[in-house]
Motif scaffolding. Structure first.
Motif, PDB file in Angstrom:
ATOM      1  N   GLN A 286      13.735   0.327   9.618  1.00 52.95           N
ATOM      2  CA  GLN A 286      12.351   0.164  10.041  1.00 52.95           C
ATOM      3  C   GLN A 286      12.157  -0.961  11.064  1.00 52.95           C
TER       4      GLN A 286
ATOM      5  N   TYR B 203       3.789   8.304  14.398  1.00 51.89           N
ATOM      6  CA  TYR B 203       4.150   7.609  13.154  1.00 51.89           C
ATOM      7  C   TYR B 203       4.253   6.082  13.328  1.00 51.89           C
TER       8      TYR B 203
ATOM      9  N   HIS C  25       1.230   8.569   6.141  1.00 50.59           N
ATOM     10  CA  HIS C  25       2.601   8.680   6.644  1.00 50.59           C
ATOM     11  C   HIS C  25       3.370   9.774   5.914  1.00 50.59           C
TER      12      HIS C  25
ATOM     13  N   PHE D  99       0.815  -1.216   0.000  1.00 53.20           N
ATOM     14  CA  PHE D  99       0.000   0.000   0.000  1.00 53.20           C
ATOM     15  C   PHE D  99       0.850   1.269   0.000  1.00 53.20           C
TER      16      PHE D  99
ATOM     17  N   GLN E 168       1.886   3.005  11.783  1.00 54.26           N
ATOM     18  CA  GLN E 168       2.482   1.874  11.062  1.00 54.26           C
ATOM     19  C   GLN E 168       2.048   0.548  11.687  1.00 54.26           C
TER      20      GLN E 168
ATOM     21  N   ASP F 169      -1.333  -0.173  10.494  1.00 54.89           N
ATOM     22  CA  ASP F 169      -1.294  -0.662   9.109  1.00 54.89           C
ATOM     23  C   ASP F 169      -1.100  -2.176   9.083  1.00 54.89           C
TER      24      ASP F 169
END
Ligand code: TRP
Ligand code: SF4
Length: 400
Positions: A153, A131, A45, A40, A135, A138
């Motif tokens: 990440q 943030y 973000h 996606f 995530q 998500d």
């Protein structure tokens, strides 16, 4: 085996380059053959850092999707969607925020790092602090098992796992549920265990209700299964069962092998990129003008490939024979730098040609792209809706 789910996202902050192609996208293209993949565009973000330039976001979203398709991400295999089109991400983010300690967010290393790196921007915002939680939402909205990400990440995935554990502590099932369920299956004996697994897979993967019924009947027939194990086997069968959120694992993406035009890492902020869909004439010009070993001032000066960014490209694109030609020709001044660059130009253009070709239909017909993405959003939304039903219920919010 139950197919594992892979989910990954990219912020829509600009055109993709060959570093993204060799780092991230070739990996996605490979994964789509093995897993149930969701990819996606993380437009929310993007807003956390680019909230002051909203005009650019939409353009970047569509261009990025075309880049993915150009790279070979196949909408028949992977689900492609846009974060902001699935508002369940926002709802999950909000609900998870209730149990997220501020200190956990402040301690995520990217928080301070990015604030310092992007010091010209005011990132003292609620959205930017959140943030990693967005995530997490998500990932968790889809109960994804595997998340392909770069090294930077990994702390975000670790943070996500901690959130899951905290959620399960407040609202979830017993610890070690999955392992306990697997052990309970073994106790059924090998034949029945195999049947249970088969029926469970058919139900979970294809929504086959008859398989669910058959598995329930199988469990009901079992005499010598403890009460606790019965509960677990029934719960495990329906997947959702007692398992509301799933701890994901990161799937570390190897760094790109392609250097930037100046020999540093290819990155937009270093202005040393070759665009993924850059026009051939422009690619040719960029490589022809890229720096070489500074010792080769004149054509007759010998050089050393080890001191030359062009050599890094030969290491990616050229075979042994060609590399030998470069080494000899460079050290002896037998070849000029433009001679040396030509095979690199040819190789990059050859790699990009099918990408330009694949992008064409979407560039020419934006409606085609929009319809692929609309399908993806719908599919994604269905999955996220299921998760949210369980989350709301677990958090005491399922009034009807
Ligand atoms: N933060 C990721 C990055 O900058 C992008 C992202 C957003 C993401 N949500 C995600 C990646 C969920 C994986 C899963 O690269
Ligand atoms: Fe670099 Fe090739 Fe020129 Fe040698 S000949 S300096 S390797 S471009």
């Amino acid at each position: 085996m139950y197919t594992q789910r892979v989910l990954s996202g990219m912020r829509s902050t600009g055109a993709l380059h060959m570093g993204h192609y060799h780092g991230v996208l070739t990996n996605w293209v490979a994964l789509q053959h093995e897993y149930d993949c969701l990819f996606f565009v993380a437009d929310w973000h993007a807003l956390t850092t680019h909230y002051d330039t909203p005009d650019a976001i939409e353009h970047h979203v569509w261009e990025m999707l075309i880049d993915w398709l150009a790279a070979g991400v196949d909408p028949a295999r992977a689900t492609l969607f846009i974060q902001s089109r699935v508002p369940e991400h926002a709802e999950l983010h909000l609900l998870l925020s209730m149990i997220t300690p501020l200190g956990w967010l402040e301690r995520v290393p990217t928080y301070k790092e990015q604030q310092e790196k992007l010091h010209e921007k005011d990132l003292n915002t609620y959205g930017f602090l959140g943030y990693p939680l967005l995530q997490a939402a998500d990932i968790l909205a889809y109960r994804a098992n595997l998340v392909p990400v770069g090294e930077d990440q990994v702390p975000h995935i670790e943070f996500t796992r901690e959130i899951v554990r905290r959620f399960n502590h407040f609202y979830g099932r017993e610890p070690g549920f999955e392992q306990k369920a697997e052990n309970a299956i073994k106790k059924l004996g090998s034949k029945k265990a195999r049947l249970y697994d088969e029926l469970r897979t058919r139900y979970q993967e294809q929504g086959d209700d008859a398989a669910l019924e058959a598995a329930r009947a199988l469990l009901n027939e079992q005499q010598n299964v403890s009460l606790g194990d019965r509960e677990r086997l029934f719960g495990y069968l329906e997947g959702g069962g007692k398992m509301i959120l799933v701890e994901p694992q990161s799937l570390l993406t190897k760094a790109s092998r392609v250097p930037g035009l100046d020999g540093q890492k290819m990155s937009k902020s270093y202005h040393n990129t070759i665009g993924l869909r850059e026009a051939p004439a422009s690619v040719t010009k960029k490589i022809r003008t890229m720096p070489t070993d500074p010792a080769r001032v004149r054509r007759t000066d010998p050089g050393d490939p080890e001191k030359c960014p062009v050599w890094q490209f030969h290491l990616v694109y050229s075979d042994d024979g060609l590399r030998q030609w470069v080494r000899e020709g460079c050290h002896s001044a037998g070849i000029g730098c433009l001679d040396c660059k030509q095979p690199v130009i040819d190789a990059v253009l050859k790699e990009q040609a099918p990408m330009l070709e694949r992008a064409k239909p979407y560039q020419e017909d934006l409606a085609l792209l929009r319809s692929i993405v609309a399908d993806g959003c719908e599919k994604a939304r269905k999955l996220a809706t299921e998760t949210m039903r369980d989350v709301r219920q677990a958090m005491g919010l399922s009034y009807s």
